[in-house]
Scaffold this motif. Sequence first.
Motif, short mmCIF file in Angstrom:
data_model
loop_
_atom_site.label_atom_id
_atom_site.label_comp_id
_atom_site.label_asym_id
_atom_site.label_seq_id
_atom_site.Cartn_x
_atom_site.Cartn_y
_atom_site.Cartn_z
N LEU A 248 60.11 30.45 43.83
CA LEU A 248 60.94 30.83 44.96
C LEU A 248 60.84 32.33 45.21
CD1 LEU A 248 64.09 28.75 44.06
CD2 LEU A 248 62.86 28.54 46.20
N ARG A 249 60.92 32.70 46.47
CA ARG A 249 60.95 34.12 46.79
C ARG A 249 62.20 34.75 46.19
NH1 ARG A 249 61.32 36.83 52.82
NH2 ARG A 249 61.01 38.99 52.15
N TYR A 250 62.07 35.99 45.79
CA TYR A 250 63.18 36.65 45.10
C TYR A 250 64.38 36.78 46.02
CZ TYR A 250 66.13 40.03 42.79
OH TYR A 250 67.21 40.65 42.21
N LEU A 450 58.98 42.84 44.37
CA LEU A 450 59.80 43.59 45.31
C LEU A 450 59.08 44.85 45.78
CD1 LEU A 450 63.27 43.21 43.56
CD2 LEU A 450 62.55 42.16 45.71
N LEU A 451 58.35 45.48 44.88
CA LEU A 451 57.62 46.69 45.24
C LEU A 451 56.57 46.39 46.32
CD1 LEU A 451 57.75 49.66 44.22
CD2 LEU A 451 55.78 49.14 42.80
N THR A 452 55.82 45.33 46.12
CA THR A 452 54.79 44.96 47.10
C THR A 452 55.41 44.44 48.39
OG1 THR A 452 54.62 42.78 46.06
CG2 THR A 452 53.10 44.47 45.31
N SER A 453 56.53 43.72 48.28
CA SER A 453 57.18 43.18 49.48
C SER A 453 57.71 44.31 50.36
CB SER A 453 58.30 42.24 49.07
OG SER A 453 59.02 41.79 50.20
N ALA A 454 58.39 45.29 49.76
CA ALA A 454 58.92 46.40 50.54
C ALA A 454 57.80 47.22 51.16
CB ALA A 454 59.81 47.28 49.66
N GLY A 510 63.90 48.38 43.41
CA GLY A 510 63.06 47.52 44.24
C GLY A 510 63.86 46.56 45.09
N ARG A 511 64.98 46.06 44.54
CA ARG A 511 65.86 45.18 45.32
C ARG A 511 66.43 45.92 46.52
NH1 ARG A 511 69.83 44.49 41.72
NH2 ARG A 511 68.69 42.86 40.62
N ALA A 515 65.56 45.17 50.56
CA ALA A 515 66.65 44.87 51.50
C ALA A 515 66.67 45.87 52.66
CB ALA A 515 67.99 44.89 50.75
N GLN A 516 66.49 47.15 52.36
CA GLN A 516 66.51 48.16 53.42
C GLN A 516 65.30 48.02 54.34
OE1 GLN A 516 68.91 50.24 54.18
NE2 GLN A 516 70.21 49.64 52.47
#
Length: 575
Positions: A248-250, A450-454, A510-511, A515-516
């Motif tokens: 699942l996606r974080y 999270l690092l790659t997603s942001a 990273g969270r 989100a931002q």
Amino acid sequence: MATPDAPPTPATHPSADDVPIDKSTPDAEPPPELPENARARRYVILSFWLVVVLLGLPLWWKTTSIYRAPLPLRDMQSWADGRACRAEFPLLVEVEAPELSDPEHLIKSAQHALDDANDFSAHHLRLRLASPKLTDSTGNNAEENVAATLKLLPGPARSSHSYQLSNVSREIELFYSPSYNPSSSASSASLSLFVANTLQEIFAEEQQMISHLLSTSTPAPSSASGDSTSGSSKVNHAEIARKMSRILRYSPTYHLTFSLFTGSGTPTSWEIEDAIDEYLQPLLGALSGISNFTIDSQIQFYASPSDNVVPEWQPDGEPAEGEPQRGKWVLKKQDLSSFINSAEWPLASITSYPTINFIIYVPADELTPLSISGSATNAFLLPQWGGVKILNLPVEKIDGERKTHLTREDLKSSLDTFAGQLMSLLGAPAHPSSLPIRLDSLTRQRSAELLTSASSTLGSLYRLTLALPSISIPTSVSTAVSSTLESLQNACQELKQGRVGGEGGALAEGRNAAAQAERAFFEKSMVGQVYFPEEHKVAVYLPLMGPVGVPLVMSAVKELANFIKGWKASRVAKA
């Protein structure tokens, strides 16, 4: 004799039809315009144009101008291209060797062996001799995050090198052979190599997952120079991709729904709350540093699987004379994907969090026992959705009735299965057996995700800003982007220092960055303008500007023509 006077004859006048028209006579021209009238007309036209130019256009420009808050486009592009952060995942392993006379030499040899075998420098193990004043009874370090504690102990007589990993701590007990001789280079090299291979085996799956994340994410932060940018060559990308497809996606919070679906009217109750508190809550508490969980439960009677699922009867052999045929109903693997009856089973969730469904299915009497082909747990996992456990209750009757209540003990095996499925859905590695080490690995994997997603979201916002120069950028977007960049930088620094979990760690930063970044990209005032093409502006302005602009332009053109005509006439008169 005089005759009476005759009446006078009326005078006759020629009619217009009787008057011949002289076509050689030119048409009569209107009287010349008075200079005062011409001057007044020019003043009127000029006043209209002055109102339009000095008042109308500035007012229109002010009221329709698009505000674009300044964005750090260069920094956004740098993160999107992977140049801003050199992601590293150093794992500190403390070594305790109370029986060895020179543990430093062994640690150096093992470190060299680890470095030589590692082809993914972004994820590397670092060995350090443990200091008694820094460690506690659980093997954790009070000043720095320790991935594991390696205890070197002499093994039993006539034994080879071996190790034992605790299931509830980060402690690795490595038993070296009694024949180990520190003064012998061959013996020392053998133990060093065994230490390196042991640590690589324990953290191999984590390294492969992080390598896959950093190498396949587009865009992704740069992991390291040289060979690390392409990831480890030992990664089985097909196997890792299969594992990633079920994760699942974080999310900071997940919603767990436990459902009891029965093929008949029994059982009617279950001790799900007590069972969760006893068998599952310890795991949820350990996962609280990564994500939080909300829980609800439900019971559905007379629930049948999808119509496409038809179990097959498999007899256990030839029955004895006078005895009924014994056997079981079997579900094939191809039936599992369509087992969930989405049309009739109430599985919709009203929460805003991602929902993970865990279903206990009790088949009807006529389908009992029901088993899954090739499954030892009689359960199966649905990627990115949840898990299903088939629970066969005894067919025998209790006091003339079927068992109507499921106790905690009846639910233990199901919740143990759901605990393993939950770890798989969240992305925890299947190995090693130590739960704290697996949770640490999951924390580092989620930090990398999270690092790659942001970074990817920032890249999308950067490209959107350049592709649509007419889109407005409110101040809230600029603030969110600044917060994202700050959190990304903090997360990168925390990763390099090995601080992943806890408040202010890489996962928390990273969270916040993810989100931002999503808040900036999905800003309401921007999303609507993405689907507003430039052609719509013509449809808006043309009905407004046409009735006003055409008379102004035509009068100005006519007045200019009259002015040029008069100027030419004056020149001819002077000549």
